[in-house]
Enzyme design. Structure first.
Site, PDB file in Angstrom:
ATOM      1  N   SER A 175       0.829  -1.221   0.000  1.00  0.00           N
ATOM      2  CA  SER A 175       0.000   0.000   0.000  1.00  0.00           C
ATOM      3  C   SER A 175       0.860   1.265   0.000  1.00  0.00           C
ATOM      4  O   SER A 175       0.563   2.235  -0.713  1.00  0.00           O
ATOM      5  CB  SER A 175      -0.969   0.011   1.181  1.00  0.00           C
ATOM      6  OG  SER A 175      -0.299  -0.250   2.392  1.00  0.00           O
ATOM      7  N   HIS A 178      -1.927  -8.901   1.788  1.00  0.00           N
ATOM      8  CA  HIS A 178      -1.637  -7.645   2.503  1.00  0.00           C
ATOM      9  C   HIS A 178      -2.810  -7.372   3.461  1.00  0.00           C
ATOM     10  O   HIS A 178      -3.144  -8.200   4.301  1.00  0.00           O
ATOM     11  CB  HIS A 178      -1.386  -6.561   1.451  1.00  0.00           C
ATOM     12  CG  HIS A 178      -0.848  -5.260   1.971  1.00  0.00           C
ATOM     13  ND1 HIS A 178      -0.243  -5.126   3.183  1.00  0.00           N
ATOM     14  CD2 HIS A 178      -0.834  -4.002   1.414  1.00  0.00           C
ATOM     15  CE1 HIS A 178       0.135  -3.860   3.370  1.00  0.00           C
ATOM     16  NE2 HIS A 178      -0.229  -3.149   2.306  1.00  0.00           N
ATOM     17  N   HIS A 230       5.690 -12.883   7.129  1.00  0.00           N
ATOM     18  CA  HIS A 230       5.922 -11.487   6.741  1.00  0.00           C
ATOM     19  C   HIS A 230       7.110 -11.423   5.794  1.00  0.00           C
ATOM     20  O   HIS A 230       8.040 -12.227   5.907  1.00  0.00           O
ATOM     21  CB  HIS A 230       6.189 -10.608   7.973  1.00  0.00           C
ATOM     22  CG  HIS A 230       5.930  -9.170   7.715  1.00  0.00           C
ATOM     23  ND1 HIS A 230       6.879  -8.337   7.180  1.00  0.00           N
ATOM     24  CD2 HIS A 230       4.808  -8.426   7.869  1.00  0.00           C
ATOM     25  CE1 HIS A 230       6.346  -7.126   7.035  1.00  0.00           C
ATOM     26  NE2 HIS A 230       5.092  -7.153   7.438  1.00  0.00           N
ATOM     27  N   ARG A 242       2.868  -5.104  16.600  1.00  0.00           N
ATOM     28  CA  ARG A 242       1.476  -4.655  16.454  1.00  0.00           C
ATOM     29  C   ARG A 242       0.528  -5.771  16.917  1.00  0.00           C
ATOM     30  O   ARG A 242      -0.555  -5.510  17.423  1.00  0.00           O
ATOM     31  CB  ARG A 242       1.189  -4.254  14.995  1.00  0.00           C
ATOM     32  CG  ARG A 242       2.088  -3.128  14.500  1.00  0.00           C
ATOM     33  CD  ARG A 242       1.941  -2.898  13.005  1.00  0.00           C
ATOM     34  NE  ARG A 242       2.303  -4.066  12.228  1.00  0.00           N
ATOM     35  CZ  ARG A 242       2.146  -4.175  10.904  1.00  0.00           C
ATOM     36  NH1 ARG A 242       1.621  -3.171  10.216  1.00  0.00           N
ATOM     37  NH2 ARG A 242       2.515  -5.262  10.263  1.00  0.00           N
ATOM     38  N   ASP A 293      -2.340  -8.675  11.353  1.00  0.00           N
ATOM     39  CA  ASP A 293      -3.689  -9.107  10.991  1.00  0.00           C
ATOM     40  C   ASP A 293      -4.162 -10.333  11.769  1.00  0.00           C
ATOM     41  O   ASP A 293      -5.350 -10.659  11.746  1.00  0.00           O
ATOM     42  CB  ASP A 293      -3.743  -9.390   9.484  1.00  0.00           C
ATOM     43  CG  ASP A 293      -3.377  -8.171   8.680  1.00  0.00           C
ATOM     44  OD1 ASP A 293      -3.940  -7.105   8.956  1.00  0.00           O
ATOM     45  OD2 ASP A 293      -2.511  -8.259   7.787  1.00  0.00           O
TER      46      ASP A 293
END
Ligand code: HAX
Length: 441
Positions: A241, A271, A318, A327, A377
Protein backbone atom coordinates in the site's frame (compact mmCIF):
# COMPACT_ATOMS: atom_id res chain seq x y z
CA UNK A 1 -12.01 -22.82 -27.51
CA UNK A 2 -9.46 -20.12 -26.70
CA UNK A 3 -6.35 -20.95 -28.71
CA UNK A 4 -4.36 -18.03 -27.39
CA UNK A 5 -5.02 -19.15 -23.82
CA UNK A 6 -3.94 -22.69 -24.68
CA UNK A 7 -0.81 -21.41 -26.36
CA UNK A 8 -0.02 -19.17 -23.39
CA UNK A 9 -0.23 -21.93 -20.81
CA UNK A 10 1.77 -24.33 -22.98
CA UNK A 11 4.62 -21.80 -22.83
CA UNK A 12 4.10 -20.60 -19.24
CA UNK A 13 4.12 -24.01 -17.53
CA UNK A 14 7.62 -25.08 -18.66
CA UNK A 15 8.90 -21.54 -18.16
CA UNK A 16 7.61 -21.48 -14.55
CA UNK A 17 9.45 -24.77 -13.92
CA UNK A 18 12.60 -23.35 -15.52
CA UNK A 19 12.43 -20.17 -13.41
CA UNK A 20 12.01 -22.28 -10.26
CA UNK A 21 15.11 -24.27 -11.22
CA UNK A 22 17.10 -21.11 -11.97
CA UNK A 23 16.22 -19.71 -8.53
CA UNK A 24 17.14 -22.99 -6.83
CA UNK A 25 20.46 -23.47 -8.59
CA UNK A 26 21.57 -19.91 -9.29
CA UNK A 27 19.55 -17.82 -6.81
CA UNK A 28 22.68 -16.61 -5.00
CA UNK A 29 24.42 -15.39 -8.16
CA UNK A 30 24.73 -11.65 -8.51
CA UNK A 31 23.08 -9.44 -11.10
CA UNK A 32 24.97 -6.27 -10.30
CA UNK A 33 24.37 -5.43 -6.64
CA UNK A 34 21.56 -7.94 -6.18
CA UNK A 35 21.00 -11.66 -6.47
CA UNK A 36 18.96 -13.58 -9.03
CA UNK A 37 16.61 -14.68 -6.21
CA UNK A 38 15.96 -11.07 -5.14
CA UNK A 39 15.14 -10.04 -8.70
CA UNK A 40 12.65 -12.88 -9.15
CA UNK A 41 11.20 -12.91 -5.64
CA UNK A 42 9.69 -9.52 -4.97
CA UNK A 43 12.87 -7.41 -4.47
CA UNK A 44 13.07 -8.47 -0.80
CA UNK A 45 15.74 -6.56 1.19
CA UNK A 46 16.71 -4.41 -1.80
CA UNK A 47 16.98 -0.82 -0.70
CA UNK A 48 15.46 1.27 -3.43
CA UNK A 49 13.23 3.74 -1.62
CA UNK A 50 13.57 6.60 0.80
CA UNK A 51 10.77 6.77 3.41
CA UNK A 52 11.11 9.25 6.25
CA UNK A 53 8.05 8.39 8.35
CA UNK A 54 8.96 4.95 9.74
CA UNK A 55 11.54 2.16 9.57
CA UNK A 56 11.00 -1.59 9.97
CA UNK A 57 13.55 -3.82 11.68
CA UNK A 58 13.14 -7.56 10.97
CA UNK A 59 13.63 -8.53 14.63
CA UNK A 60 12.32 -5.55 16.52
CA UNK A 61 9.44 -4.40 14.30
CA UNK A 62 8.36 -0.92 13.34
CA UNK A 63 9.69 2.39 14.66
CA UNK A 64 7.84 5.56 13.79
CA UNK A 65 10.42 8.36 13.63
CA UNK A 66 12.54 6.32 16.00
CA UNK A 67 9.79 5.37 18.46
CA UNK A 68 8.58 1.80 19.00
CA UNK A 69 4.88 0.98 19.43
CA UNK A 70 5.14 0.51 23.23
CA UNK A 71 6.95 3.86 23.47
CA UNK A 72 4.25 5.56 21.42
CA UNK A 73 1.42 4.02 23.42
CA UNK A 74 3.08 5.65 26.39
CA UNK A 75 4.28 8.98 24.96
CA UNK A 76 1.68 10.15 22.44
CA UNK A 77 -1.10 12.44 23.72
CA UNK A 78 -4.36 10.79 24.71
CA UNK A 79 -7.97 11.90 24.83
CA UNK A 80 -9.19 13.20 28.22
CA UNK A 81 -9.39 10.10 30.46
CA UNK A 82 -8.17 8.07 27.48
CA UNK A 83 -5.48 5.39 27.75
CA UNK A 84 -4.56 4.84 24.10
CA UNK A 85 -2.82 7.38 21.84
CA UNK A 86 -4.78 9.67 19.58
CA UNK A 87 -3.91 8.88 15.94
CA UNK A 88 -3.72 12.62 15.29
CA UNK A 89 -0.47 12.37 17.25
CA UNK A 90 1.15 9.73 15.07
CA UNK A 91 0.36 11.75 11.94
CA UNK A 92 1.89 14.84 13.56
CA UNK A 93 4.98 12.80 14.48
CA UNK A 94 5.36 11.22 11.04
CA UNK A 95 4.97 14.51 9.21
CA UNK A 96 7.04 16.74 11.48
CA UNK A 97 9.46 14.26 13.04
CA UNK A 98 8.57 15.64 16.49
CA UNK A 99 6.41 14.26 19.29
CA UNK A 100 3.31 16.46 19.54
CA UNK A 101 2.00 18.12 22.65
CA UNK A 102 -1.61 17.76 23.78
CA UNK A 103 -2.26 21.17 22.23
CA UNK A 104 -0.73 20.09 18.91
CA UNK A 105 -3.06 17.10 18.57
CA UNK A 106 -6.05 19.16 19.58
CA UNK A 107 -5.14 21.73 16.91
CA UNK A 108 -4.71 19.02 14.28
CA UNK A 109 -8.02 17.39 15.25
CA UNK A 110 -9.80 20.73 14.88
CA UNK A 111 -8.07 21.30 11.56
CA UNK A 112 -9.35 17.92 10.27
CA UNK A 113 -12.84 18.58 11.65
CA UNK A 114 -13.04 21.77 9.58
CA UNK A 115 -12.14 19.83 6.44
CA UNK A 116 -14.38 16.82 7.07
CA UNK A 117 -17.36 17.53 4.79
CA UNK A 118 -17.65 14.86 2.11
CA UNK A 119 -19.16 16.07 -1.18
CA UNK A 120 -22.63 14.63 -1.78
CA UNK A 121 -21.73 13.08 -5.13
CA UNK A 122 -19.40 10.65 -3.32
CA UNK A 123 -22.39 9.19 -1.45
CA UNK A 124 -24.40 9.20 -4.69
CA UNK A 125 -21.69 7.14 -6.38
CA UNK A 126 -21.64 4.67 -3.47
CA UNK A 127 -25.43 4.42 -3.57
CA UNK A 128 -25.33 3.34 -7.22
CA UNK A 129 -22.99 0.38 -6.67
CA UNK A 130 -24.35 -3.17 -6.72
CA UNK A 131 -25.20 -4.40 -3.21
CA UNK A 132 -22.60 -7.18 -3.45
CA UNK A 133 -19.69 -4.75 -3.97
CA UNK A 134 -16.89 -5.45 -1.48
CA UNK A 135 -16.37 -2.63 1.06
CA UNK A 136 -12.75 -2.17 -0.07
CA UNK A 137 -13.91 -1.70 -3.66
CA UNK A 138 -16.47 0.82 -2.37
CA UNK A 139 -13.75 2.60 -0.39
CA UNK A 140 -11.43 2.86 -3.37
CA UNK A 141 -14.27 4.05 -5.62
CA UNK A 142 -15.27 6.68 -3.03
CA UNK A 143 -11.70 7.99 -2.91
CA UNK A 144 -11.67 8.15 -6.71
CA UNK A 145 -15.03 9.94 -6.72
CA UNK A 146 -13.54 12.55 -4.34
CA UNK A 147 -10.74 13.24 -6.81
CA UNK A 148 -12.94 16.04 -8.21
CA UNK A 149 -11.80 17.95 -5.10
CA UNK A 150 -8.06 17.70 -5.78
CA UNK A 151 -6.41 21.07 -5.31
CA UNK A 152 -3.15 19.66 -6.67
CA UNK A 153 -4.78 18.50 -9.93
CA UNK A 154 -6.55 21.85 -10.37
CA UNK A 155 -3.40 23.84 -9.65
CA UNK A 156 -1.26 21.66 -11.93
CA UNK A 157 -3.72 22.21 -14.75
CA UNK A 158 -3.41 25.97 -14.31
CA UNK A 159 0.36 25.70 -14.03
CA UNK A 160 2.42 25.71 -10.84
CA UNK A 161 6.08 25.70 -9.99
CA UNK A 162 7.67 22.42 -8.85
CA UNK A 163 8.66 24.04 -5.58
CA UNK A 164 4.98 24.49 -4.67
CA UNK A 165 3.86 20.90 -5.31
CA UNK A 166 4.16 19.92 -1.65
CA UNK A 167 1.73 22.65 -0.59
CA UNK A 168 -1.16 21.36 -2.73
CA UNK A 169 -0.32 17.75 -1.90
CA UNK A 170 -0.39 18.68 1.80
CA UNK A 171 -3.83 20.32 1.43
CA UNK A 172 -5.24 17.37 -0.54
CA UNK A 173 -3.79 14.89 1.97
CA UNK A 174 -5.25 16.74 4.95
CA UNK A 175 -8.67 16.97 3.28
CA UNK A 176 -8.59 13.30 2.35
CA UNK A 177 -7.60 12.14 5.86
CA UNK A 178 -10.28 14.37 7.39
CA UNK A 179 -13.00 12.87 5.19
CA UNK A 180 -12.08 9.17 5.28
CA UNK A 181 -13.85 8.32 8.58
CA UNK A 182 -17.14 9.65 7.18
CA UNK A 183 -16.67 7.71 3.95
CA UNK A 184 -15.79 4.49 5.82
CA UNK A 185 -18.74 4.86 8.21
CA UNK A 186 -21.08 5.56 5.29
CA UNK A 187 -19.97 2.34 3.61
CA UNK A 188 -20.46 0.42 6.86
CA UNK A 189 -23.94 1.77 7.58
CA UNK A 190 -25.03 1.46 3.96
CA UNK A 191 -23.94 -2.13 3.71
CA UNK A 192 -24.77 -3.48 7.15
CA UNK A 193 -27.08 -1.07 8.98
CA UNK A 194 -30.02 -0.60 6.60
CA UNK A 195 -28.48 2.48 4.98
CA UNK A 196 -29.28 4.54 8.09
CA UNK A 197 -26.47 7.03 8.66
CA UNK A 198 -25.11 8.89 11.68
CA UNK A 199 -23.82 12.45 11.51
CA UNK A 200 -20.33 13.19 12.89
CA UNK A 201 -20.04 14.57 16.42
CA UNK A 202 -17.76 17.63 16.29
CA UNK A 203 -16.78 17.13 19.94
CA UNK A 204 -15.13 13.78 19.24
CA UNK A 205 -11.60 13.07 18.08
CA UNK A 206 -10.95 11.56 14.63
CA UNK A 207 -10.95 7.87 15.68
CA UNK A 208 -13.78 8.16 18.22
CA UNK A 209 -15.85 9.92 15.59
CA UNK A 210 -15.32 7.01 13.22
CA UNK A 211 -16.60 4.61 15.91
CA UNK A 212 -19.53 6.97 16.61
CA UNK A 213 -20.51 7.28 12.92
CA UNK A 214 -20.35 3.49 12.59
CA UNK A 215 -22.82 3.32 15.49
CA UNK A 216 -20.54 2.34 18.41
CA UNK A 217 -20.62 4.58 21.48
CA UNK A 218 -18.93 2.22 23.94
CA UNK A 219 -15.82 3.83 25.46
CA UNK A 220 -13.88 0.60 24.89
CA UNK A 221 -14.61 0.78 21.15
CA UNK A 222 -13.27 4.35 21.08
CA UNK A 223 -10.19 3.13 22.91
CA UNK A 224 -9.76 0.26 20.47
CA UNK A 225 -10.28 2.50 17.45
CA UNK A 226 -7.63 4.96 18.67
CA UNK A 227 -5.09 2.17 19.13
CA UNK A 228 -6.08 0.46 15.87
CA UNK A 229 -5.72 3.71 13.88
CA UNK A 230 -2.32 4.36 15.48
CA UNK A 231 -0.67 0.97 15.03
CA UNK A 232 -1.80 0.39 11.41
CA UNK A 233 -0.68 3.81 10.18
CA UNK A 234 2.67 2.99 8.57
CA UNK A 235 5.15 0.15 7.99
CA UNK A 236 8.04 1.84 6.15
CA UNK A 237 7.96 2.32 2.38
CA UNK A 238 8.17 -1.06 0.66
CA UNK A 239 4.85 -2.66 1.66
CA UNK A 240 2.31 -2.82 -1.15
CA UNK A 241 0.00 0.00 0.00
CA UNK A 242 2.82 2.43 0.84
CA UNK A 243 4.83 1.58 -2.23
CA UNK A 244 1.82 1.84 -4.59
CA UNK A 245 0.89 5.24 -3.19
CA UNK A 246 4.48 6.45 -3.54
CA UNK A 247 4.86 4.99 -7.05
CA UNK A 248 1.63 6.42 -8.46
CA UNK A 249 2.29 9.74 -6.72
CA UNK A 250 5.70 9.86 -8.40
CA UNK A 251 3.95 10.37 -11.75
CA UNK A 252 2.42 13.49 -10.12
CA UNK A 253 -0.93 11.74 -9.98
CA UNK A 254 -2.71 13.68 -7.22
CA UNK A 255 -3.11 12.29 -3.67
CA UNK A 256 -6.61 10.92 -4.41
CA UNK A 257 -5.34 8.87 -7.37
CA UNK A 258 -2.22 7.79 -5.49
CA UNK A 259 -4.04 6.81 -2.29
CA UNK A 260 -6.71 4.86 -4.22
CA UNK A 261 -3.87 2.87 -5.84
CA UNK A 262 -2.50 2.12 -2.37
CA UNK A 263 -5.93 0.97 -1.22
CA UNK A 264 -6.27 -1.35 -4.20
CA UNK A 265 -3.04 -2.97 -3.00
CA UNK A 266 -4.21 -3.10 0.61
CA UNK A 267 -7.29 -4.98 -0.63
CA UNK A 268 -5.15 -8.02 -1.55
CA UNK A 269 -5.32 -11.10 0.74
CA UNK A 270 -1.54 -11.23 1.17
CA UNK A 271 -1.64 -7.65 2.50
CA UNK A 272 -4.46 -5.83 4.33
CA UNK A 273 -7.29 -8.21 3.42
CA UNK A 274 -5.53 -10.77 5.62
CA UNK A 275 -7.42 -9.27 8.60
CA UNK A 276 -10.72 -10.48 7.11
CA UNK A 277 -9.14 -13.77 6.00
CA UNK A 278 -8.01 -14.53 9.57
CA UNK A 279 -11.55 -14.29 10.93
CA UNK A 280 -12.96 -16.29 8.01
CA UNK A 281 -10.30 -18.95 8.65
CA UNK A 282 -11.16 -19.12 12.37
CA UNK A 283 -14.91 -19.27 11.59
CA UNK A 284 -14.33 -22.01 9.07
CA UNK A 285 -12.32 -24.01 11.61
CA UNK A 286 -15.02 -23.57 14.26
CA UNK A 287 -17.71 -24.57 11.81
CA UNK A 288 -15.84 -27.73 10.86
CA UNK A 289 -15.34 -28.61 14.52
CA UNK A 290 -18.92 -27.88 15.49
CA UNK A 291 -18.37 -24.56 17.36
CA UNK A 292 -16.95 -23.77 20.80
CA UNK A 293 -13.29 -23.63 21.76
CA UNK A 294 -11.15 -26.07 19.77
CA UNK A 295 -8.31 -27.97 21.44
CA UNK A 296 -4.69 -27.22 20.52
CA UNK A 297 -4.54 -30.58 18.73
CA UNK A 298 -7.57 -29.65 16.62
CA UNK A 299 -6.01 -26.29 15.76
CA UNK A 300 -2.74 -27.98 14.79
CA UNK A 301 -4.64 -30.39 12.54
CA UNK A 302 -6.51 -27.51 10.88
CA UNK A 303 -3.26 -25.63 10.23
CA UNK A 304 -1.74 -28.72 8.65
CA UNK A 305 -4.84 -29.22 6.53
CA UNK A 306 -4.68 -25.59 5.37
CA UNK A 307 -1.07 -26.10 4.28
CA UNK A 308 -1.84 -29.42 2.60
CA UNK A 309 -4.59 -27.75 0.59
CA UNK A 310 -1.96 -25.34 -0.78
CA UNK A 311 -3.38 -22.33 1.07
CA UNK A 312 -1.68 -19.82 3.33
CA UNK A 313 -2.36 -19.60 7.06
CA UNK A 314 -3.61 -15.99 7.21
CA UNK A 315 -2.09 -13.65 9.78
CA UNK A 316 1.22 -15.52 9.82
CA UNK A 317 4.43 -14.72 7.98
CA UNK A 318 5.92 -11.49 6.74
CA UNK A 319 8.13 -10.29 3.92
CA UNK A 320 10.45 -8.41 6.32
CA UNK A 321 9.65 -9.30 9.96
CA UNK A 322 11.32 -12.35 11.47
CA UNK A 323 9.75 -12.19 14.95
CA UNK A 324 6.28 -11.65 16.41
CA UNK A 325 4.92 -8.36 15.08
CA UNK A 326 4.81 -5.77 17.92
CA UNK A 327 1.48 -4.66 16.45
CA UNK A 328 0.21 -8.17 17.28
CA UNK A 329 1.65 -7.86 20.80
CA UNK A 330 -0.02 -4.47 21.32
CA UNK A 331 -3.39 -5.99 20.45
CA UNK A 332 -2.72 -8.99 22.65
CA UNK A 333 -1.98 -6.55 25.46
CA UNK A 334 -5.24 -4.74 24.69
CA UNK A 335 -7.12 -8.03 25.02
CA UNK A 336 -5.39 -8.94 28.28
CA UNK A 337 -5.84 -5.48 29.80
CA UNK A 338 -9.28 -4.36 28.73
CA UNK A 339 -11.21 -7.54 27.93
CA UNK A 340 -9.75 -10.47 29.88
CA UNK A 341 -8.50 -8.06 32.55
CA UNK A 342 -12.05 -6.76 32.93
CA UNK A 343 -13.25 -10.29 33.61
CA UNK A 344 -14.71 -10.83 30.13
CA UNK A 345 -13.48 -13.80 28.17
CA UNK A 346 -13.83 -14.05 24.45
CA UNK A 347 -13.70 -17.30 22.49
CA UNK A 348 -12.36 -15.83 19.25
CA UNK A 349 -9.64 -13.87 21.09
CA UNK A 350 -8.78 -17.04 23.01
CA UNK A 351 -8.48 -18.98 19.74
CA UNK A 352 -6.10 -16.28 18.47
CA UNK A 353 -3.88 -16.89 21.54
CA UNK A 354 -4.03 -20.66 21.00
CA UNK A 355 -3.12 -20.36 17.31
CA UNK A 356 -0.14 -18.23 18.43
CA UNK A 357 1.07 -21.14 20.58
CA UNK A 358 0.44 -23.83 18.00
CA UNK A 359 1.15 -22.34 14.55
CA UNK A 360 4.80 -21.15 14.67
CA UNK A 361 6.46 -24.57 15.10
CA UNK A 362 4.25 -26.11 12.41
CA UNK A 363 5.00 -23.29 9.97
CA UNK A 364 8.71 -23.41 10.82
CA UNK A 365 8.77 -27.16 10.20
CA UNK A 366 7.84 -26.61 6.54
CA UNK A 367 11.37 -25.29 6.10
CA UNK A 368 10.31 -22.74 3.55
CA UNK A 369 8.25 -20.15 5.47
CA UNK A 370 10.81 -17.54 6.48
CA UNK A 371 8.77 -16.05 9.30
CA UNK A 372 6.49 -18.40 11.25
CA UNK A 373 5.31 -15.63 13.60
CA UNK A 374 2.04 -13.67 13.63
CA UNK A 375 1.65 -10.30 11.90
CA UNK A 376 -0.73 -7.44 12.70
CA UNK A 377 -3.69 -9.11 10.99
CA UNK A 378 -3.62 -12.21 13.20
CA UNK A 379 -5.32 -10.33 16.03
CA UNK A 380 -7.19 -7.26 14.81
CA UNK A 381 -10.41 -8.93 13.64
CA UNK A 382 -10.89 -10.80 16.92
CA UNK A 383 -10.93 -7.52 18.89
CA UNK A 384 -13.44 -5.98 16.49
CA UNK A 385 -15.61 -9.11 16.73
CA UNK A 386 -15.56 -8.84 20.52
CA UNK A 387 -17.11 -5.39 20.38
CA UNK A 388 -19.84 -6.49 17.97
CA UNK A 389 -18.21 -5.31 14.74
CA UNK A 390 -18.72 -8.71 13.20
CA UNK A 391 -18.86 -7.72 9.52
CA UNK A 392 -15.38 -8.96 8.67
CA UNK A 393 -15.57 -7.93 4.99
CA UNK A 394 -15.31 -4.38 6.33
CA UNK A 395 -12.14 -4.79 8.40
CA UNK A 396 -9.68 -3.82 5.68
CA UNK A 397 -11.48 -0.48 5.24
CA UNK A 398 -10.54 0.36 8.84
CA UNK A 399 -6.95 -0.59 8.05
CA UNK A 400 -7.16 1.70 5.00
CA UNK A 401 -8.37 4.70 7.00
CA UNK A 402 -5.39 4.29 9.30
CA UNK A 403 -2.90 3.62 6.50
CA UNK A 404 -3.82 7.00 4.97
CA UNK A 405 -1.92 8.66 7.82
CA UNK A 406 1.40 7.12 6.89
CA UNK A 407 1.25 6.96 3.12
CA UNK A 408 -0.07 10.51 2.76
CA UNK A 409 2.50 11.93 5.21
CA UNK A 410 5.11 10.24 3.01
CA UNK A 411 3.56 11.64 -0.16
CA UNK A 412 3.85 15.18 1.21
CA UNK A 413 7.51 14.47 1.99
CA UNK A 414 8.05 13.03 -1.51
CA UNK A 415 6.90 16.26 -3.12
CA UNK A 416 8.75 18.47 -0.62
CA UNK A 417 11.98 16.59 -1.37
CA UNK A 418 11.36 16.78 -5.12
CA UNK A 419 11.41 12.98 -5.55
CA UNK A 420 11.40 12.13 -9.25
CA UNK A 421 9.23 9.68 -11.16
CA UNK A 422 10.00 6.11 -10.08
CA UNK A 423 11.28 3.90 -12.85
CA UNK A 424 13.32 0.84 -11.85
CA UNK A 425 14.87 -1.34 -14.54
CA UNK A 426 13.69 -4.82 -15.42
CA UNK A 427 15.27 -7.80 -17.11
CA UNK A 428 14.06 -10.83 -19.08
CA UNK A 429 14.78 -14.45 -18.11
CA UNK A 430 16.85 -14.72 -21.31
CA UNK A 431 18.84 -11.69 -20.12
CA UNK A 432 19.41 -13.28 -16.70
CA UNK A 433 20.54 -16.56 -18.26
CA UNK A 434 23.01 -14.72 -20.49
CA UNK A 435 24.35 -12.68 -17.59
CA UNK A 436 24.96 -15.66 -15.28
CA UNK A 437 26.20 -17.92 -18.04
CA UNK A 438 23.37 -20.48 -18.46
CA UNK A 439 23.65 -21.67 -22.05
CA UNK A 440 20.56 -21.30 -24.30
CA UNK A 441 18.82 -24.63 -25.02
N1 HAX B 1 1.09 -19.89 5.32
C1 HAX B 1 1.48 -20.76 4.36
N2 HAX B 1 2.53 -20.55 3.55
C2 HAX B 1 3.26 -19.44 3.77
C3 HAX B 1 2.94 -18.53 4.78
C4 HAX B 1 1.80 -18.77 5.56
N3 HAX B 1 1.38 -17.94 6.50
N4 HAX B 1 3.84 -17.54 4.75
C5 HAX B 1 4.71 -17.80 3.75
N5 HAX B 1 4.35 -18.96 3.14
C6 HAX B 1 4.96 -19.61 1.99
C7 HAX B 1 4.92 -18.67 0.79
O1 HAX B 1 3.65 -18.72 0.15
C8 HAX B 1 6.06 -19.20 -0.05
O2 HAX B 1 5.62 -20.36 -0.68
P1 HAX B 1 6.11 -20.76 -2.19
O3 HAX B 1 7.60 -20.88 -2.09
O4 HAX B 1 5.41 -22.04 -2.46
O5 HAX B 1 5.71 -19.64 -3.08
C9 HAX B 1 7.08 -19.59 1.01
O6 HAX B 1 6.33 -19.80 2.23
C10 HAX B 1 8.15 -18.55 1.27
O7 HAX B 1 7.51 -17.34 1.57
P2 HAX B 1 8.22 -16.23 2.51
O8 HAX B 1 9.47 -15.82 1.81
O9 HAX B 1 8.31 -16.74 3.88
O10 HAX B 1 7.14 -15.09 2.52
P3 HAX B 1 6.88 -13.94 1.43
O11 HAX B 1 7.78 -12.80 1.77
O12 HAX B 1 6.91 -14.46 0.05
O13 HAX B 1 5.38 -13.56 1.76
C11 HAX B 1 3.51 -13.05 3.14
C12 HAX B 1 5.03 -12.85 2.91
C13 HAX B 1 3.06 -12.13 4.26
C14 HAX B 1 2.76 -12.66 1.86
C15 HAX B 1 3.28 -14.54 3.51
O14 HAX B 1 3.92 -14.83 4.73
C16 HAX B 1 1.80 -14.90 3.60
O15 HAX B 1 1.21 -15.22 2.57
N6 HAX B 1 1.18 -14.82 4.83
C17 HAX B 1 -0.24 -15.08 5.00
C18 HAX B 1 -1.05 -13.87 4.55
C19 HAX B 1 -0.87 -12.72 5.52
O16 HAX B 1 -1.00 -12.86 6.73
N7 HAX B 1 -0.63 -11.51 4.99
C20 HAX B 1 -0.49 -10.29 5.80
C21 HAX B 1 0.95 -9.85 5.95
C22 HAX B 1 1.11 -8.59 6.77
C23 HAX B 1 0.50 -7.44 6.07
O17 HAX B 1 0.91 -6.98 5.02
N8 HAX B 1 -0.57 -6.96 6.61
O18 HAX B 1 -1.33 -6.05 5.96
Amino acid sequence: MDTLKDKFISKAKPMAAEVKAIIKEHGDKKLGEYTVAQVYQGMKSMIGLVTETSKLDPDEGIRFRGYTIPELRDKLPKAPKGTEPLPEGIFYLMLSGELPTQEDVLGLGNNWARRAIVPKHVFDVLDELPAATHPMTMFSIAVMAMQTESLFAAAYRKGISKKDYWDYVYEDSMNLIARLPRVAAYIYRKKYKNNVHIEPDPKLDWAANLAHMMGYEDLDVRRLMRMYMTIHADHEGGNVSAHSTHLVGSALSDPYLAFAAGMNGLAGPLHGLANQEVIMWIMHMREELGGGLPTKEQIAAFIKKTLEEGKVVPGYGHAVLRKTDPRFTAQQDFYNRYIKGAGKKDDICEIVQMVYEVAPPILAETGKIKNPWPNVDAHSGALLMHFGITEFDFYTVLFGVSRALGVLASLVWDRALGSPIERPGSVTTEGIKKKIGIPAV
